[in-house]
Scaffold this motif. Structure first.
Motif, PDB file in Angstrom:
ATOM      1  N   THR A 186      -4.754   7.895   2.836  1.00  0.00           N
ATOM      2  CA  THR A 186      -4.956   7.622   4.127  1.00  0.00           C
ATOM      3  C   THR A 186      -3.920   6.998   4.922  1.00  0.00           C
ATOM      4  OG1 THR A 186      -6.567   7.452   6.024  1.00  0.00           O
ATOM      5  CG2 THR A 186      -6.719   5.681   4.293  1.00  0.00           C
ATOM      6  N   ALA A 187      -3.636   7.210   5.885  1.00  0.00           N
ATOM      7  CA  ALA A 187      -2.621   6.343   6.711  1.00  0.00           C
ATOM      8  C   ALA A 187      -2.640   7.298   8.109  1.00  0.00           C
ATOM      9  CB  ALA A 187      -1.301   6.413   6.084  1.00  0.00           C
ATOM     10  N   ARG A 188      -1.802   6.570   9.032  1.00  0.00           N
ATOM     11  CA  ARG A 188      -1.424   7.355  10.435  1.00  0.00           C
ATOM     12  C   ARG A 188      -0.793   8.327  10.244  1.00  0.00           C
ATOM     13  NH1 ARG A 188       0.833   2.768  14.143  1.00  0.00           N
ATOM     14  NH2 ARG A 188       2.069   2.595  12.111  1.00  0.00           N
ATOM     15  N   SER A 189       0.296   8.597   9.314  1.00  0.00           N
ATOM     16  CA  SER A 189       1.369   9.547   9.279  1.00  0.00           C
ATOM     17  C   SER A 189       0.924  10.632   8.445  1.00  0.00           C
ATOM     18  CB  SER A 189       2.736   9.165   8.919  1.00  0.00           C
ATOM     19  OG  SER A 189       3.554  10.138   8.602  1.00  0.00           O
ATOM     20  N   ILE A 244      -6.152  12.039   4.248  1.00  0.00           N
ATOM     21  CA  ILE A 244      -6.959  12.127   5.485  1.00  0.00           C
ATOM     22  C   ILE A 244      -6.044  11.188   6.386  1.00  0.00           C
ATOM     23  CG2 ILE A 244      -8.962  11.031   6.519  1.00  0.00           C
ATOM     24  CD1 ILE A 244     -10.294  11.477   3.716  1.00  0.00           C
ATOM     25  N   GLY A 245      -5.609  11.929   7.633  1.00  0.00           N
ATOM     26  CA  GLY A 245      -4.804  11.220   8.674  1.00  0.00           C
ATOM     27  C   GLY A 245      -5.764  10.357   9.497  1.00  0.00           C
ATOM     28  N   LEU A 246      -5.549   9.056   9.532  1.00  0.00           N
ATOM     29  CA  LEU A 246      -6.503   8.186  10.157  1.00  0.00           C
ATOM     30  C   LEU A 246      -5.744   6.701  10.526  1.00  0.00           C
ATOM     31  CD1 LEU A 246      -9.418   8.442  11.003  1.00  0.00           C
ATOM     32  CD2 LEU A 246      -9.931   6.974   8.937  1.00  0.00           C
ATOM     33  N   ASP A 247      -5.937   6.196  11.486  1.00  0.00           N
ATOM     34  CA  ASP A 247      -5.594   4.965  12.026  1.00  0.00           C
ATOM     35  C   ASP A 247      -6.851   4.072  11.982  1.00  0.00           C
ATOM     36  OD1 ASP A 247      -4.207   2.546  13.061  1.00  0.00           O
ATOM     37  OD2 ASP A 247      -3.731   3.659  15.001  1.00  0.00           O
ATOM     38  N   LEU A 248      -6.764   3.036  11.057  1.00  0.00           N
ATOM     39  CA  LEU A 248      -7.655   2.123  10.762  1.00  0.00           C
ATOM     40  C   LEU A 248      -7.668   0.986  11.678  1.00  0.00           C
ATOM     41  CD1 LEU A 248      -7.971   2.194   6.837  1.00  0.00           C
ATOM     42  CD2 LEU A 248      -9.662   3.121   8.508  1.00  0.00           C
ATOM     43  N   ALA A 249      -6.767   0.863  12.399  1.00  0.00           N
ATOM     44  CA  ALA A 249      -6.600  -0.155  13.624  1.00  0.00           C
ATOM     45  C   ALA A 249      -7.653   0.117  14.750  1.00  0.00           C
ATOM     46  CB  ALA A 249      -5.424  -0.259  13.959  1.00  0.00           C
ATOM     47  N   HIS A 250      -8.336   1.465  14.836  1.00  0.00           N
ATOM     48  CA  HIS A 250      -9.200   1.842  15.845  1.00  0.00           C
ATOM     49  C   HIS A 250     -10.339   1.379  15.402  1.00  0.00           C
ATOM     50  CE1 HIS A 250      -6.219   5.018  17.465  1.00  0.00           C
ATOM     51  NE2 HIS A 250      -5.606   3.753  17.695  1.00  0.00           N
ATOM     52  N   GLN A 251     -11.461   1.176  16.184  1.00  0.00           N
ATOM     53  CA  GLN A 251     -12.848   0.829  16.060  1.00  0.00           C
ATOM     54  C   GLN A 251     -13.595   1.903  15.435  1.00  0.00           C
ATOM     55  OE1 GLN A 251     -15.049  -0.447  19.492  1.00  0.00           O
ATOM     56  NE2 GLN A 251     -16.539  -1.505  18.280  1.00  0.00           N
ATOM     57  N   HIS A 252     -14.352   1.816  14.502  1.00  0.00           N
ATOM     58  CA  HIS A 252     -15.185   2.852  13.662  1.00  0.00           C
ATOM     59  C   HIS A 252     -14.558   3.738  12.906  1.00  0.00           C
ATOM     60  CE1 HIS A 252     -18.333   1.400  16.628  1.00  0.00           C
ATOM     61  NE2 HIS A 252     -17.873   2.047  17.483  1.00  0.00           N
ATOM     62  N   ALA A 253     -13.000   3.431  12.622  1.00  0.00           N
ATOM     63  CA  ALA A 253     -12.229   4.662  11.923  1.00  0.00           C
ATOM     64  C   ALA A 253     -12.832   4.456  10.493  1.00  0.00           C
ATOM     65  CB  ALA A 253     -10.748   4.001  12.035  1.00  0.00           C
ATOM     66  N   ALA A 254     -13.003   3.103  10.041  1.00  0.00           N
ATOM     67  CA  ALA A 254     -13.483   2.867   8.461  1.00  0.00           C
ATOM     68  C   ALA A 254     -14.953   3.830   8.429  1.00  0.00           C
ATOM     69  CB  ALA A 254     -13.684   1.440   8.435  1.00  0.00           C
ATOM     70  N   GLN A 255     -15.581   3.858   9.236  1.00  0.00           N
ATOM     71  CA  GLN A 255     -16.998   4.782   9.059  1.00  0.00           C
ATOM     72  C   GLN A 255     -16.394   6.138   8.937  1.00  0.00           C
ATOM     73  OE1 GLN A 255     -20.229   3.569   8.663  1.00  0.00           O
ATOM     74  NE2 GLN A 255     -20.378   5.565   8.024  1.00  0.00           N
ATOM     75  N   LEU A 301     -14.984  -1.121   4.680  1.00  0.00           N
ATOM     76  CA  LEU A 301     -14.437  -0.261   3.420  1.00  0.00           C
ATOM     77  C   LEU A 301     -14.922  -0.769   2.302  1.00  0.00           C
ATOM     78  CD1 LEU A 301     -11.082   1.259   4.559  1.00  0.00           C
ATOM     79  CD2 LEU A 301     -13.048   2.454   4.619  1.00  0.00           C
ATOM     80  N   CYS A 302     -14.992  -2.058   1.994  1.00  0.00           N
ATOM     81  CA  CYS A 302     -15.902  -2.623   0.904  1.00  0.00           C
ATOM     82  C   CYS A 302     -17.144  -2.616   0.962  1.00  0.00           C
ATOM     83  CB  CYS A 302     -15.319  -4.186   0.770  1.00  0.00           C
ATOM     84  SG  CYS A 302     -13.607  -4.389   0.192  1.00  0.00           S
ATOM     85  N   TYR A 303     -17.599  -2.761   2.106  1.00  0.00           N
ATOM     86  CA  TYR A 303     -19.192  -2.678   2.279  1.00  0.00           C
ATOM     87  C   TYR A 303     -19.712  -1.018   2.236  1.00  0.00           C
ATOM     88  CZ  TYR A 303     -23.803  -3.094   4.599  1.00  0.00           C
ATOM     89  OH  TYR A 303     -25.323  -3.226   4.703  1.00  0.00           O
ATOM     90  N   LEU A 304     -18.694  -0.195   2.485  1.00  0.00           N
ATOM     91  CA  LEU A 304     -19.441   1.098   2.741  1.00  0.00           C
ATOM     92  C   LEU A 304     -19.133   1.771   1.161  1.00  0.00           C
ATOM     93  CD1 LEU A 304     -17.689   2.422   6.096  1.00  0.00           C
ATOM     94  CD2 LEU A 304     -20.148   2.265   5.612  1.00  0.00           C
ATOM     95  N   PHE A 305     -18.115   1.531   0.548  1.00  0.00           N
ATOM     96  CA  PHE A 305     -17.865   2.210  -1.078  1.00  0.00           C
ATOM     97  C   PHE A 305     -18.511   1.189  -2.079  1.00  0.00           C
ATOM     98  CE2 PHE A 305     -14.532   4.253   1.586  1.00  0.00           C
ATOM     99  CZ  PHE A 305     -14.790   5.503   1.080  1.00  0.00           C
ATOM    100  N   LEU A 306     -18.951   0.247  -2.139  1.00  0.00           N
ATOM    101  CA  LEU A 306     -19.579  -0.711  -3.082  1.00  0.00           C
ATOM    102  C   LEU A 306     -20.790  -0.149  -3.521  1.00  0.00           C
ATOM    103  CD1 LEU A 306     -19.395  -3.148  -4.910  1.00  0.00           C
ATOM    104  CD2 LEU A 306     -20.526  -4.662  -3.134  1.00  0.00           C
ATOM    105  N   PRO A 307     -21.621   0.326  -2.516  1.00  0.00           N
ATOM    106  CA  PRO A 307     -23.021   0.628  -3.323  1.00  0.00           C
ATOM    107  C   PRO A 307     -22.731   1.967  -4.326  1.00  0.00           C
ATOM    108  CG  PRO A 307     -22.978   0.368  -0.923  1.00  0.00           C
ATOM    109  CD  PRO A 307     -21.745   0.154  -1.337  1.00  0.00           C
ATOM    110  N   GLN A 308     -22.108   2.676  -4.221  1.00  0.00           N
ATOM    111  CA  GLN A 308     -21.699   3.970  -5.201  1.00  0.00           C
ATOM    112  C   GLN A 308     -21.180   3.257  -6.478  1.00  0.00           C
ATOM    113  OE1 GLN A 308     -19.104   6.928  -3.846  1.00  0.00           O
ATOM    114  NE2 GLN A 308     -20.049   8.528  -5.142  1.00  0.00           N
ATOM    115  N   MET A 309     -20.398   2.250  -6.143  1.00  0.00           N
ATOM    116  CA  MET A 309     -19.627   1.638  -7.455  1.00  0.00           C
ATOM    117  C   MET A 309     -20.857   1.106  -8.143  1.00  0.00           C
ATOM    118  SD  MET A 309     -16.193   0.269  -6.502  1.00  0.00           S
ATOM    119  CE  MET A 309     -14.864   1.533  -5.295  1.00  0.00           C
ATOM    120  N   LEU A 310     -21.885   0.050  -7.453  1.00  0.00           N
ATOM    121  CA  LEU A 310     -22.589  -0.547  -8.254  1.00  0.00           C
ATOM    122  C   LEU A 310     -23.868   0.330  -9.026  1.00  0.00           C
ATOM    123  CD1 LEU A 310     -23.399  -3.228  -5.547  1.00  0.00           C
ATOM    124  CD2 LEU A 310     -22.533  -3.526  -7.470  1.00  0.00           C
TER     125      LEU A 310
END
Length: 268
Positions: free
Chosen positions: A40-43, A65-76, A126-135
């Motif tokens: 993932t990245a902007r480009s 996945i093209g995405l700008d993580l500097a935008h609010q809610h982009a991580a979700q 992103l740490c918060y969202l992906f950690l449960p599956q790893m646990l």
């Protein structure tokens, strides 16, 4: 091959800021180890070109996945898209980030908000969202790209340096909290690196030693094998990062201010 990463062959890694620089180098290395990728990245176009190159060379799957993580809610949004594609992430590399070298008031408040959103908020989310599956699977790696900027206050690079201190402390704290979970957390702290970071930051790094992106990746793999929670890339960078242990905080601020004062471009 990293002895630790050998257990992740056939797993999937999500890499942010993957279109160039350190993120791209991680993608190339993990692909060579037989690890599937979500890039993932902007480009989006650059990501597609990299995906095509890697899938042609290695027997792996690459999702873009093209995405700008500097935008609010982009991580979700990124997490939701990964779930929608029914993908499982075993390795998360939070690489996306940017900084600016200037006097504090020479940048807009919007620029700082984007910097904090990308360098701090998206990493945390992103740490918060992906950690449960790893646990649940008791297996996973979370790599967060910090910086040697994390080790002392940086006049003229104030917000960037503070954001990287956050990344370092967050990662080391999570490594301690989840030490018995089977999840590895690693903060990678490069110094000057041969990427386009300096152009974006308007940074004057003439005469300053730089590491290659391959050196950053190699240091990362070595640190994973050694079960470290953080790694400083490069011997010179390691020695420089120890100065705050020797000098008083005020002396350190004074030294850094004198060094960086001549390396910034004032707004006209």
């Amino acid at each position: 091959m990293s002895s630790y990463l050998s257990a992740f062959q056939g797993s999937t890694a999500l890499i942010t800021g993957a279109s160039s620089g350190i993120g791209k180098a991680y993608a190339q290395k993990l692909a060579s180890l037989g690890i599937h990728l979500i890039l993932t990245a902007r480009s989006e176009q650059k990501l597609k070109e990299l995906a095509h190159e890697l899938q042609k060379k290695y027997p792996i799957r690459v999702e873009v996945i093209g995405l700008d993580l500097a935008h609010q809610h982009a991580a979700q949004k990124l997490f939701d898209e990964v779930q929608a594609r029914q993908l499982s992430v075993e390795i998360l590399i939070n690489n996306a980030g940017f900084g600016k070298w200037s006097q504090f008031l020479d940048q807009s408040a919007a620029t700082y908000n984007e910097m904090i959103m990308l360098n701090i908020n998206s990493v945390t989310s992103l740490c918060y969202l992906f950690l449960p599956q790893m646990l649940t699977s008791k297996k996973g790696i979370m790599i967060n790209i910090a910086s040697t900027a994390a080790f002392q206050p940086l006049p003229y690079i104030a917000v960037y340096g503070a954001s990287k201190s956050y990344v370092l402390h967050l990662t080391e704290a999570l490594a301690g909290e989840y030490a018995a979970s089977g999840i590895k957390f690693l903060a990678v702290c490069p110094g000057n690196t041969e990427t386009n970071f300096t152009q974006v930051a308007n940074a004057d790094t003439r005469g300053m030693k730089s590491s290659s992106v391959d050196e950053v990746v190699s240091a990362t793999l070595k640190a994973l094998d050694q079960n470290k929670a953080s790694i400083i890339v490069g011997c010179n960078n390691y020695l420089t990062a120890q100065l705050p242990r020797v000098l008083s905080r005020q002396k350190m601020i004074d030294v850094v201010e004198r060094i960086l004062r001549t390396r910034i471009v004032k707004a006209s």
